[in-house]
Write an enzyme that holds these catalytic residues in place. Structure first.
Site, PDB file in Angstrom:
ATOM      1  N   TRP A 165       1.777  -3.635   0.237  1.00 13.01           N
ATOM      2  CA  TRP A 165       3.144  -4.166   0.297  1.00 13.01           C
ATOM      3  C   TRP A 165       4.000  -3.078  -0.325  1.00 13.01           C
ATOM      4  O   TRP A 165       3.911  -2.807  -1.513  1.00 13.01           O
ATOM      5  CB  TRP A 165       3.212  -5.464  -0.504  1.00 13.01           C
ATOM      6  CG  TRP A 165       4.523  -6.180  -0.437  1.00 13.01           C
ATOM      7  CD1 TRP A 165       4.905  -7.116   0.483  1.00 13.01           C
ATOM      8  CD2 TRP A 165       5.608  -6.066  -1.362  1.00 13.01           C
ATOM      9  NE1 TRP A 165       6.161  -7.569   0.186  1.00 13.01           N
ATOM     10  CE2 TRP A 165       6.624  -6.947  -0.929  1.00 13.01           C
ATOM     11  CE3 TRP A 165       5.847  -5.289  -2.503  1.00 13.01           C
ATOM     12  CZ2 TRP A 165       7.834  -7.082  -1.597  1.00 13.01           C
ATOM     13  CZ3 TRP A 165       7.060  -5.424  -3.172  1.00 13.01           C
ATOM     14  CH2 TRP A 165       8.027  -6.325  -2.717  1.00 13.01           C
ATOM     15  N   LYS A 204       2.371 -12.548  -2.098  1.00 12.70           N
ATOM     16  CA  LYS A 204       1.971 -13.748  -2.845  1.00 12.70           C
ATOM     17  C   LYS A 204       2.119 -13.579  -4.350  1.00 12.70           C
ATOM     18  O   LYS A 204       2.499 -14.502  -5.043  1.00 12.70           O
ATOM     19  CB  LYS A 204       0.527 -14.103  -2.488  1.00 12.70           C
ATOM     20  CG  LYS A 204       0.061 -15.429  -3.060  1.00 12.70           C
ATOM     21  CD  LYS A 204       0.846 -16.593  -2.471  1.00 12.70           C
ATOM     22  CE  LYS A 204       0.504 -17.902  -3.120  1.00 12.70           C
ATOM     23  NZ  LYS A 204       1.527 -18.919  -2.821  1.00 12.70           N
ATOM     24  N   GLY A 229       0.568  -1.472  -8.084  1.00 10.59           N
ATOM     25  CA  GLY A 229       1.432  -1.227  -9.233  1.00 10.59           C
ATOM     26  C   GLY A 229       2.396  -0.099  -8.952  1.00 10.59           C
ATOM     27  O   GLY A 229       2.623   0.269  -7.790  1.00 10.59           O
TER      28      GLY A 229
END
Ligand code: AGP
Length: 606
Positions: free
Chosen positions: A74, A601, A99
């Protein structure tokens, strides 16, 4: 946010990695990639789009190899395309990362001066080059040195062609779990990716690393000091993360709510005493009696659950409450006085804003209770007191069953605190007897799914929608609007019904559907007035009313009824038709309900 899988010790490594990615796809899904160590070096294949596209790109490749890492992404730095997808490579190093590396730009310049050439726009590629730069025959050491100079958050998995059996993992701020097998060992950012292979897991903590080889695993910290970790057993099963005959996870999860609400209170209520017992709340009665103020920290849907909690705690436990966006709280200078109880609500238990806000509250001396769904998640592990909501794995990006379970827990906490103060036993008993009926009442709302779909057909092509509610149904209006915009991309806003006349009323015309939550409660007469204001301007009214209602029903274009219950429990019923309405509208519009665009999510970046 993104998903990581790693494995060593099996000739089916590629299969294990792809299967793991599919289970993680809900976390991030704009591109994916795999790195497999083979006899002749390292195969790295990446593709834009979902895992299916990656599988397409792998057709015809030689996938023999026993060790590999994989990633579903993502995007944070750089567009979602093939080049920016992970794994990133430098020389013989392959690396996947969840991250953000905050000082990547400076590191990139330094490495560039040493001759490193970069092909992507990502921070992750810089980390791969850094590991390569430090490598002199020992991958574990090279990773440790690299992590010593990076700033930011990471969950990583790294391989090197010269150490073909080894996967190195490390975490700081982004979850990683090790799967302990027999001759095969696994690494993942989420236990769902590996639980088809092993139920024995080790959750890494921040600052910890792991080396995985077929013959065993070793855990240590980033300074290379050995760390002893406990192996834990996963208690839920794979069936819980499959669709079970439903078209989408979201629909399955909406329909699971009678069961998940029951699971949230099962074994925790004492109706005869009008009290509850929450094993994870290790506070004495004295401490509970001396809670002077509650601060609720959360984001998104969990924040809406917190707002419901605010109404409940103030009304029934007489304790002042502030509900804070975690992302704002952490950057203010919040005042934490003695007697402040902080509730941290997070389905995933990994949301970075919530986690950091919680750490700030702890630093300032608040007692913190974590309310999470994911067992072993970072928030769950960093709070001394906590309550699992027991909703089971929630895969759909749009949170549904977690919300109703969060509200159930907040209501139970209200009873726990109330009973140590102003709430009498009879009232507590009444509330808990009613809670036992709630799952059946939720089922009655679910039984109207088809009728709600008919309403959805009428409004699926609209561009805007307003949601109104008062009192405890105001947060439900916010939640209904969030559900609609997340999955259908229709612009939707939630307002306290009375606030409409202070601005949003200007929007009302025959093209504006207005969803009004108008259950029978103390503010019913007021909301009748608000509905009339919409009617007078030819707005379209979809009302959520209590069974038997005639007044608002007569003013509405469409009516959805919900069974009568105490106002205290009403949000558990009134949110359900809004979840179904959003779901059906999105499906009719042909949207990807479980993986809506741009969302993930678990949001583990700021
Ligand atoms: C809910 O539908 C959203 N996808 C989102 O708002 C979510 O609730 C938010 O990101 C917080 O997540 P958490 O509960 O896992 O902390």
């Amino acid at each position: 946010m993104c998903g990581i899988v790693g494995v060593t010790g099996t000739p089916d490594a590629a299969e294990v990695l792809l299967e793991g990615l599919k289970r993680l796809e809900y976390r991030g899904y704009d591109s994916a990639g795999i790195a497999l160590i083979r006899g002749d070096g390292q195969l790295v294949v990446k593709e834009k789009g979902k895992i299916k596209s990656l599988e397409g790109a792998l057709v015809g490749e030689d996938l023999t190899g026993t060790t590999g890492i994989a990633h579903t992404r993502w995007a944070t730095h750089g567009a979602p395309n093939r080049i920016n997808a992970h794994p990133h490579r430098s020389g013989n190093v392959a690396l996947v990362h969840n991250g953000i590396i905050e000082n990547y730009a400076a590191l990139k310049v330094q490495l560039g001066k040493k001759g490193h050439i970069f092909e992507s726009d990502t921070d992750t590629e810089v980390l791969a080059h850094l590991v390569d730069d430090f490598y002199d025959g020992d991958l574990t050491l090279a990773v440790q040195r690299a992590l010593g100079v990076v700033e930011g958050a990471f969950g990583i998995a790294v391989t090197h062609v010269a150490e073909p059996d080894l996967v190195v993992g490390a975490r700081k701020g982004s979850p990683l779990v090790v799967g302990v097998g027999n001759g095969v060992n696994y690494l993942a950012s989420d236990v769902a990716a590996i639980m088809g292979h092993t139920r024995q897991v080790i959750y890494l903590d921040d600052g910890e690393m792991v080396t995985l080889r077929p013959e065993g695993i070793q855990t240590m910290n980033i300074n290379n000091e050995a760390v002893t970790k406990e192996i834990q057993e996963i208690t839920w099963d794979l069936g819980q993360i499959q669709k079970g005959g439903y078209e989408h996870f979201m629909l399955k999860e909406i329909f699971e709510q009678p069961q998940t609400i029951r699971d949230s209170f099962r074994g925790r209520i004492l109706p005869d005493q009008g009290d509850v017992k929450l094993g994870g709340i290790q506070l004495t009665d004295w401490e509970l009696r001396n809670v002077r103020r509650i601060i609720i920290l959360a984001c998104g849907t969990s924040w809406h659950a917190g707002l419901v909690g605010e109404y409940l705690f103030e009304e029934y436990a007489h304790i002042p409450v502030e509900v804070e966006y975690a992302s704002e709280f952490r950057y203010r200078n919040p005042i934490i006085e003695p007697g402040t109880l902080c509730l941290t609500i997070s389905q995933s238990g990994e949301t970075i804003d919530t986690l950091e806000a919680m750490r700030e509250a702890k630093r300032k001396g608040a007692k913190v209770i974590g309310i999470t769904n994911v067992v072993g998640s970072t928030i769950a592990r960093e709070t001394e007191c906590g309550v699992y909501i027991h909703a089971g794995p929630e895969i759909g990006v749009a949170s549904t069953k977690a919300f109703t379970s969060q509200v159930t827990i907040l209501a139970m906490l209200t009873i726990l605190l109330g009973r140590r103060g102003h709430l009498n036993a009879d009232r507590g008993t009444q509330m808990l007897r009613e809670l036992e009926r709630i799952p059946d009442l939720v089922q009655k709302v679910l039984d109207q799914s088809e009728a709600i779909r008919e309403i959805a057909k009428v409004y699926a092509d609209h561009s805007n929608c307003l949601y109104l509610g008062r009192g405890v149904n105001f947060p439900i209006a916010l939640e209904g609007a969030l559900k609609l915009k997340e999955i259908s991309y229709i612009h939707a806003e939630g307002y306290p019904a009375a606030e409409m006349k202070h601005g949003p009323i200007a929007l009302i015309d025959p093209q504006m559907p207005v969803v009004v939550i108008a259950t029978k409660d103390g503010s019913y007469d007021k909301i009748v007035g608000n509905v009339q204001e919409v009617r007078a301007r030819d707005g379209k009214i979809i009302s959520i009313v209590t069974e038997g209602d005639t007044e608002i029903a007569a003013l509405s274009d469409h009516v959805i009824t919900i069974p009568d219950t105490m106002n205290f429990w009403m949000p558990l019923l009134s949110v359900v038709p809004l979840q179904l309405l959003a779901y059906h509208i999105a499906v009719i519009r042909g949207e990807d309900v479980d993986q809506p665009r741009n969302l993930a999510k678990a949001v583990t970046v700021e």
